[in-house]
Every structure is written in structure tokens, then in C-alpha cells.
Motif scaffolding. Structure first.
Motif, PDB file in Angstrom:
ATOM      1  N   ASN A   4       0.833  -1.401  -0.047  1.00 46.53           N
ATOM      2  CA  ASN A   4      -0.031   0.320  -0.100  1.00 46.53           C
ATOM      3  C   ASN A   4       0.791   1.237   0.444  1.00 46.53           C
ATOM      4  O   ASN A   4       0.171   2.059  -0.889  1.00 46.53           O
ATOM      5  N   ILE A   7       2.453   2.277  -3.160  1.00 46.33           N
ATOM      6  CA  ILE A   7       1.063   2.026  -4.802  1.00 46.33           C
ATOM      7  C   ILE A   7       0.798   3.254  -4.698  1.00 46.33           C
ATOM      8  O   ILE A   7       0.989   4.313  -5.151  1.00 46.33           O
ATOM      9  N   SER A   8       0.572   4.099  -3.256  1.00 48.73           N
ATOM     10  CA  SER A   8       0.761   5.472  -2.335  1.00 48.73           C
ATOM     11  C   SER A   8       1.984   6.667  -2.983  1.00 48.73           C
ATOM     12  O   SER A   8       1.468   7.585  -3.424  1.00 48.73           O
ATOM     13  N   THR A   9       3.467   5.977  -2.587  1.00 48.45           N
ATOM     14  CA  THR A   9       4.156   6.597  -3.513  1.00 48.45           C
ATOM     15  C   THR A   9       3.973   6.848  -4.988  1.00 48.45           C
ATOM     16  O   THR A   9       4.440   8.342  -5.243  1.00 48.45           O
ATOM     17  N   GLN A  10       3.769   6.056  -6.167  1.00 47.02           N
ATOM     18  CA  GLN A  10       3.504   5.702  -6.494  1.00 47.02           C
ATOM     19  C   GLN A  10       2.336   7.053  -7.402  1.00 47.02           C
ATOM     20  O   GLN A  10       2.932   7.435  -8.162  1.00 47.02           O
ATOM     21  N   VAL A  11       1.652   6.292  -6.416  1.00 48.60           N
ATOM     22  CA  VAL A  11       0.428   7.400  -6.786  1.00 48.60           C
ATOM     23  C   VAL A  11       0.933   9.347  -7.101  1.00 48.60           C
ATOM     24  O   VAL A  11       0.663  10.188  -7.808  1.00 48.60           O
ATOM     25  N   TYR A  12       0.962   9.193  -5.466  1.00 53.51           N
ATOM     26  CA  TYR A  12       1.568  10.783  -5.402  1.00 53.51           C
ATOM     27  C   TYR A  12       2.563  11.103  -6.351  1.00 53.51           C
ATOM     28  O   TYR A  12       2.793  12.115  -7.015  1.00 53.51           O
ATOM     29  N   CYS A  14       3.185  10.061  -9.386  1.00 57.79           N
ATOM     30  CA  CYS A  14       1.615  10.396 -10.906  1.00 57.79           C
ATOM     31  C   CYS A  14       1.578  11.842 -10.741  1.00 57.79           C
ATOM     32  O   CYS A  14       1.517  12.672 -11.600  1.00 57.79           O
ATOM     33  N   LEU A  15       0.822  11.614  -9.879  1.00 59.91           N
ATOM     34  CA  LEU A  15      -0.246  13.296  -9.247  1.00 59.91           C
ATOM     35  C   LEU A  15       0.985  14.526  -9.195  1.00 59.91           C
ATOM     36  O   LEU A  15       0.283  15.470 -10.177  1.00 59.91           O
TER      37      LEU A  15
END
Length: 294
Positions: A4, A7-12, A14-15
Motif C-alpha cells: 500500500n 502504491i501510494s508513493t507511485q500515485v503521489y 504521478c500526481l
């Protein structure tokens, strides 16, 4: 839990990249795709909509004598400006990086042409090249030569533009080389001095290889600049005489906004983008091999 977090790091990440990616797509990728699409259609005029013509515009381009002349002009312009600008920038950077009186003033003098707008530079050099009253003619006549219309002669107009562009760009590229030279650890030079290596040997075996990443960057920028610098043509020559000084981007402007043939201008633009892509890839292939020690 670790999954998790990952995934949060990757989403952050990408944002964070999303605003820049949106701007890149909106102002780079989308216009290129629209230009490519337009090159397969005719130019819409009045109530007549654009019609699909396939490769007809590209076929017309191959038979366009002005296009081949302009492309040849641009090749000469690039070969005249890129190597000389890069070499001169390196020489100036080496000069101002050493022990030099009034070093800051010399650096400022080299960099000053870079901060001048191209329109201002064109007007300055337009005066230099003016027959009879210009600086160049004054020097030539003082040395016993005859007055000459430098920008009105097809044999001299392109060399005149090349000289002006080198004067404008060399100082800009010098800044990158100067920054790279100052990033080289001084311990390397001290070690070379202890080993008895001369200045030329140290430059050829140590300094130049360490400057290769900067050289790659400078070469690519110089190549792009040689195809996109058209401001001076509006002021100095308008592409004349008889297209002797017209460059590819200026020809695209003429076709699009003077002849109002946007479809053919799109075709020329795609050719220009493809040419720049090939040149950039070629430089990466041949220069990047020497960028880092293996």
C-alpha cells in the motif's frame, strides 16, 4: 502494508507529474498530431472544407524546387553555425575559467549578445552590413577593398547570417561549458600535475571526456536552434535575394501565412520535425557512447 505504501508513493509521484504532463500533451503532442493529420488534407478555403488527399502534399513537396533550395540553405547554415559555435563556446569557457584579470567583465562581455533579443541583434548587424556606411564596408574599404552589398548578394548573404548567429549563440553555450568546467574536481588536475601530464594531455584525456555530457546537450540545442532561428530573416533579408537566405522554418511561415496554404505548411512542418528527430537520435547514438567512462 508495504504494498500500500509503494502504491501510494507511485500515485503521489504521478500526481506531481500530472500538471507538466497535461501541458506537454496539450501544447506539444496534440499540435504535432493535428499537424500530421492536416498534412493529409487540403487547405480549407471559405465554404470548401478540407478534403483527404493522402500523400499528395508529400508528393508535391518532392517536386518543390524552393523546398530543396531552402533545405540546402538550412544544411549550410547548420554546418556553418553548429561546429563553430560549440568550439568557440568551449574556447571561451576555458579562457574565462582560468586566471584572468577582470574575469567577471570578460564573462559578461561574452554573454551579453545572448541576452539581446534576436530582433535587436538583427538590426545591429543590418547596420554593420549596410553598403558604404556599415561597419563591415568601412573596414573593407579601409583595407583597400571595394564596397559590397553583403545581404543583397546570393554568394555572401548566407555567410553573413552565419557569422551573426555564431556571435549571438557562442556566449550562451559558453555558460554550460563554464558550469561543467567548474564542476570538475580540482584534485584531478593536481594528480595530473604530480604525474607530469601536460596541459594538452590533461585536456584531451580528462577535461574533454568529462565535458562530453555537456557537449551532447549543447550540440542538440545548437541543432534545434539552427532550424528555428528565423527572427533575423524578417528584419534582414526576407529570405532573399531569390531565396538565397531562406531557411526551412521561414519557408513554412511564408507558405502558411503569406500563401495561406496551411496543409502544405503542415507537410513541411512534419518534415522539419522528422529531420530534427533523426539528427537528435544520430547525435545520441554517436556522441552518447563517449559521454561516460565505461
Amino acid at each position: 502494508m508495504k504494498l500500500n505504501t509503494k502504491i501510494s508513493t507511485q500515485v503521489y509521484g504521478c500526481l506531481l507529474l500530472l500538471p507538466a504532463a497535461c501541458l506537454l500533451v496539450l501544447f506539444t503532442h496534440y499540435p504535432v498530431l493535428e499537424t500530421l493529420k492536416s498534412s493529409f488534407f487540403t487547405t480549407p478555403r471559405g465554404l470548401r472544407e478540407a478534403a483527404f488527399v493522402g500523400l499528395e502534399n508529400y508528393s508535391m513537396l518532392l517536386e518543390d524546387d524552393v523546398f530543396w533550395q531552402v533545405l540546402c540553405n538550412n544544411a549550410i547554415f547548420s554546418l556553418g553555425t553548429i561546429p563553430v559555435s560549440v568550439a568557440l563556446a568551449l574556447i571561451m569557457a576555458l579562457w574565462v575559467n582560468g586566471k584572468l584579470p577582470a574575469k567577471s567583465w570578460v564573462r559578461a562581455a561574452y554573454f551579453t549578445p545572448t541576452i539581446l533579443p534576436m530582433i535587436a541583434v538583427a538590426n545591429i548587424w543590418l547596420f554593420f552590413y549596410t553598403p558604404q556606411i556599415g561597419l563591415v564596408d568601412k573596414i573593407v574599404t579601409a583595407l583597400g577593398g571595394a564596397s559590397h552589398n553583403w545581404l543583397g548578394d546570393p554568394a555572401t548573404v548566407l555567410p553573413c547570417l552565419i557569422i551573426m548567429t555564431i556571435w549571438k549563440e557562442a556566449g550562451f553555450f559558453m555558460i554550460f561549458y563554464l558550469a561543467a568546467l567548474q564542476a570538475i574536481p580540482p584534485e584531478l588536475q593536481e594528480a595530473a600535475r604530480v604525474e607530469g601530464a601536460g596541459r594538452w594531455y590533461f585536456f584531451r584525456r580528462v577535461t574533454l571526456p568529462l565535458l562530453m555530457p555537456t557537449t551532447l546537450f549543447v550540440f542538440i540545442n545548437a541543432t534545434i536552434n539552427s532550424f528555428k532561428l528565423v527572427d533575423h530573416l524578417f528584419i534582414m533579408t526576407k529570405g532573399g535575394p531569390d531565396n538565397a537566405s531562406s531557411l526551412l522554418l521561414y519557408y513554412i511561415y511564408e507558405v502558411a501565412f503569406s500563401f495561406w496554404d496551411t496543409a502544405y505548411a503542415s507537410t513541411l512542418t512534419i518534415v522539419l520535425l522528422a529531420l530534427l528527430a533523426v539528427l537528435a537520435i544520430t547525435q545520441f547514438v554517436f556522441i552518447e557512447r563517449k559521454v561516460h567512462y565505461q
